[in-house]
Design an enzyme around this catalytic site. Structure first.
Site, PDB file in Angstrom:
ATOM      1  N   GLU A 122      43.779  48.228  40.887  1.00 27.42           N
ATOM      2  CA  GLU A 122      44.467  47.255  41.749  1.00 27.42           C
ATOM      3  C   GLU A 122      45.799  47.759  42.302  1.00 27.42           C
ATOM      4  OE1 GLU A 122      44.648  43.609  39.496  1.00 27.42           O
ATOM      5  OE2 GLU A 122      42.494  43.606  39.114  1.00 27.42           O
ATOM      6  N   ASN A 129      39.504  51.233  40.820  1.00 26.06           N
ATOM      7  CA  ASN A 129      38.902  49.899  40.698  1.00 26.06           C
ATOM      8  C   ASN A 129      39.794  48.856  41.371  1.00 26.06           C
ATOM      9  OD1 ASN A 129      36.847  48.195  39.387  1.00 26.06           O
ATOM     10  ND2 ASN A 129      38.521  47.434  38.096  1.00 26.06           N
ATOM     11  N   HIS A 140      34.665  39.523  42.142  1.00 21.56           N
ATOM     12  CA  HIS A 140      34.926  38.162  41.654  1.00 21.56           C
ATOM     13  C   HIS A 140      34.741  37.215  42.832  1.00 21.56           C
ATOM     14  CE1 HIS A 140      36.435  39.445  37.772  1.00 21.56           C
ATOM     15  NE2 HIS A 140      37.255  40.308  38.362  1.00 21.56           N
ATOM     16  N   GLU A 176      33.154  43.975  37.794  1.00 23.25           N
ATOM     17  CA  GLU A 176      33.629  42.750  37.124  1.00 23.25           C
ATOM     18  C   GLU A 176      32.950  41.530  37.731  1.00 23.25           C
ATOM     19  OE1 GLU A 176      37.943  42.591  37.051  1.00 23.25           O
ATOM     20  OE2 GLU A 176      38.101  44.740  36.662  1.00 23.25           O
ATOM     21  N   ASP A 180      31.428  38.243  38.813  1.00 18.54           N
ATOM     22  CA  ASP A 180      31.186  36.849  38.455  1.00 18.54           C
ATOM     23  C   ASP A 180      31.211  36.029  39.736  1.00 18.54           C
ATOM     24  OD1 ASP A 180      34.003  36.834  38.783  1.00 18.54           O
ATOM     25  OD2 ASP A 180      34.401  36.391  36.678  1.00 18.54           O
TER      26      ASP A 180
HETATM   27  O1  9MR Z   1      39.427  38.716  31.972  1.00 15.84           O
HETATM   28  C1  9MR Z   1      40.736  39.172  31.715  1.00 15.84           C
HETATM   29  C2  9MR Z   1      41.536  38.058  31.077  1.00 15.84           C
HETATM   30  O2  9MR Z   1      41.045  37.773  29.781  1.00 15.84           O
HETATM   31  C3  9MR Z   1      43.002  38.450  31.003  1.00 15.84           C
HETATM   32  O3  9MR Z   1      43.761  37.338  30.561  1.00 15.84           O
HETATM   33  C4  9MR Z   1      43.474  38.897  32.373  1.00 15.84           C
HETATM   34  C5  9MR Z   1      44.908  39.314  32.286  1.00 15.84           C
HETATM   35  O4  9MR Z   1      45.355  39.948  33.432  1.00 15.84           O
HETATM   36  O5  9MR Z   1      42.690  39.977  32.823  1.00 15.84           O
HETATM   37  C6  9MR Z   1      41.368  39.607  33.012  1.00 15.84           C
HETATM   38  O6  9MR Z   1      40.620  40.690  33.535  1.00 15.84           O
HETATM   39  C7  9MR Z   1      41.032  41.170  34.805  1.00 15.84           C
HETATM   40  C8  9MR Z   1      40.725  42.632  34.851  1.00 15.84           C
HETATM   41  O7  9MR Z   1      41.331  43.283  33.778  1.00 15.84           O
HETATM   42  C9  9MR Z   1      41.149  43.253  36.173  1.00 15.84           C
HETATM   43  N1  9MR Z   1      40.594  42.547  37.298  1.00 15.84           N
HETATM   44  C10 9MR Z   1      40.747  41.109  37.281  1.00 15.84           C
HETATM   45  C11 9MR Z   1      40.254  40.540  35.961  1.00 15.84           C
HETATM   46  C12 9MR Z   1      40.293  39.023  35.981  1.00 15.84           C
HETATM   47  O8  9MR Z   1      41.599  38.570  36.082  1.00 15.84           O
END
Ligand code: 9MR
Length: 447
Positions: free
Chosen positions: A158, A201, A237, A266, A268
């Protein structure tokens, strides 16, 4: 020294458990396909994000182990989890996931080495030269611990801004080290574990847009200058504000054409029922249409632990039941479902509906419609009842009606799931309004 011992023992253990998992898979060749086995038939992996804290839950682990061929630690490999204070690494939770995956013969995606979020507080205040040293030490510490055990690493996550500019996102790395931090992270990562695929990513890069164009240009530049990059991850997402883009496949393909693998990292999709299922189908079909799309990962096993749990975005509900989206993915992957499992590909769900009058008085009557499942279990049914024109229904129980003229379409309230051959019924009270004729019960359909 202790890190070296741990590394060697990790690698030795991995070989033994992978062999055991292969033997187990060979014995279950007759069973219905799973996401992992169906994807393997297409030369792909099918993975999920996993949280170490849920591995002790029986249904969670059983669903994970049965269905998935790859895991991504959801949070356990992030910087705040692995190097909470400078130079002091903790791998306990991440090791639990990696050990579990290896015991099941699953691949592991490493997520993530350099990201602006979930950074421990000691990182941001560092000056440029110290930050560069810390970034490289973090990459070396994490990748070194898992050397040879990670299929793909999200090296940088990101790093680009949302919106139209295609600019880099402000972060301690960007602000202090400039654009070059990404290249440096990839070069350090290649040296740390030459066997791992190195990925960039990001999210909102799933279709062709300013942000994905910016990532595309970076990857093109890296390829032309020999900066080591092997893959691009598309987080995917999706929800109503950010639907599956119509040019999703085209976007994956243009990156693949640069000479990198692409992965859906990722996935969903918020929603439910057939609409959600159709969106999942689009994503799977897009990946399968791109030969360098090597696999897909959904961002969690069950809706109840999703980061967007309110949007029920995953393939299993909170009770680990397969959702229509699951059946759609399995079908798109070319998998055969379990014939006894409602809604699975190839399923022959059916039902019949019969009517009886259960009470009668001068101005009205009670009717009952009995729904009986056919030779396979069903998870839902729909029955139609056409009333004589004069009659009207004043109440209905054990079903949910919708009306079109004098045709009543009834779906289950609580009683949708029936075993093969089993019955349920709904009832209603009708006013005769001068007609004593019986209603006509039409078709019953089941899924
Ligand atoms: O799913 C993850 C969640 O449990 C955490 O609280 C969050 C914190 O930033 O990160 C989420 O996963 C993220 C991933 O690491 C990067 N892309 C976005 C995902 C969803 O927020």
């Amino acid at each position: 020294m202790s890190m070296i011992v741990r590394r060697l023992s990790r690698a030795a253990t991995a070989g033994l458990v992978a062999a055991a998992a292969l033997t187990a898979a060979a014995h279950s060749a007759e069973a219905a396909d799973t996401l992992g086995s169906a994807a393997a038939g297409q030369g792909r992996y099918f993975g999920t994000a996993v949280a170490a804290s849920h591995l002790g839950e029986t249904d969670y682990a059983a669903t994970l182990d049965r269905e998935f061929s790859s895991v991504t630690p959801e949070n356990e490999m992030k910087w705040d989890a692995t190097e909470p204070s400078r130079g002091s690494f903790t791998f306990t939770s991440a090791d639990r996931i990696v050990d579990h995956a290896q015991s099941q013969g699953m691949d592991v995606r490493g997520h993530t080495l350099v990201w602006h979020s979930q950074l421990p507080s000691w990182v941001s205040p560092l000056g440029a030269s110290d930050l560069r040293t810390a970034m490289n030490a973090h990459i070396n510490g994490l990748m070194g611990h898992y050397k040879g055990e990670i299929h793909s690493w999200d090296v940088v996550n990101e790093a680009f801004q949302d919106g139209g500019s295609g600019a880099r996102r402000s972060s301690p790395f960007q602000d202090k080290l400039g654009d070059g931090f990404i290249e440096e992270a990839f070069r350090t990562a290649r040296a740390a574990d030459p066997a791992a695929k190195l990925c960039y990513n990001d999210y909102n890069t799933d279709g062709v847009n300013a942000k994905s164009n910016a990532v595309y240009n970076m990857v093109k530049d890296f390829k032309s200058r020999g900066v080591p990059i092997d893959c691009v991850g598309f987080q995917s997402h999706f929800n109503s504000n950010s639907p599956v883009p119509s040019d999703y496949r085209q976007n994956l393909q243009r990156f693949a054409d640069l000479g990198v693998d692409v992965q859906i990292t990722e996935l969903d999709i918020e929603g439910s029922g057939s609409a959600q299922a159709a969106d999942y189908t689009k994503v799977v079909e897009a990946c399968l249409a791109v030969s360098r799309c090597t696999g897909m990962t959904v961002w969690g096993v069950t809706d109840k632990y999703s980061w967007r749990s309110g949007g029920t975005p995953l393939l299993f509900d909170g009770d680990y039941n397969e959702k229509p989206a699951y059946d759609a993915v399995l079908s798109a992957l070319g998998g055969a479902g379990d014939p006894g499992d409602p809604g699975d590909p190839g399923d022959g769900a059916s039902c019949t509906a019969t009517y009886t009058r259960t009470a009668d008085w001068s101005s009205g009557y009670n009717g009952q419609v009995t729904i009986t499942a056919g030779a396979e279990p069903i998870s839902s049914w729909t029955a139609t009842v056409t009333l004589p024109a004069q009659q009207s229904v004043s109440s209905l129980w054990n079903g949910t009606p919708t009306w079109s003229g004098n045709v009543m379409t009834v779906r289950p309230s609580w009683n949708g799931t029936l075993a093969a051959g089993a019955s349920t019924s709904f009832g209603f009270t009708a006013a005769k309004n001068g007609s004593d004729a019986a209603p006509a019960v039409g078709s019953c359909t089941a899924s």
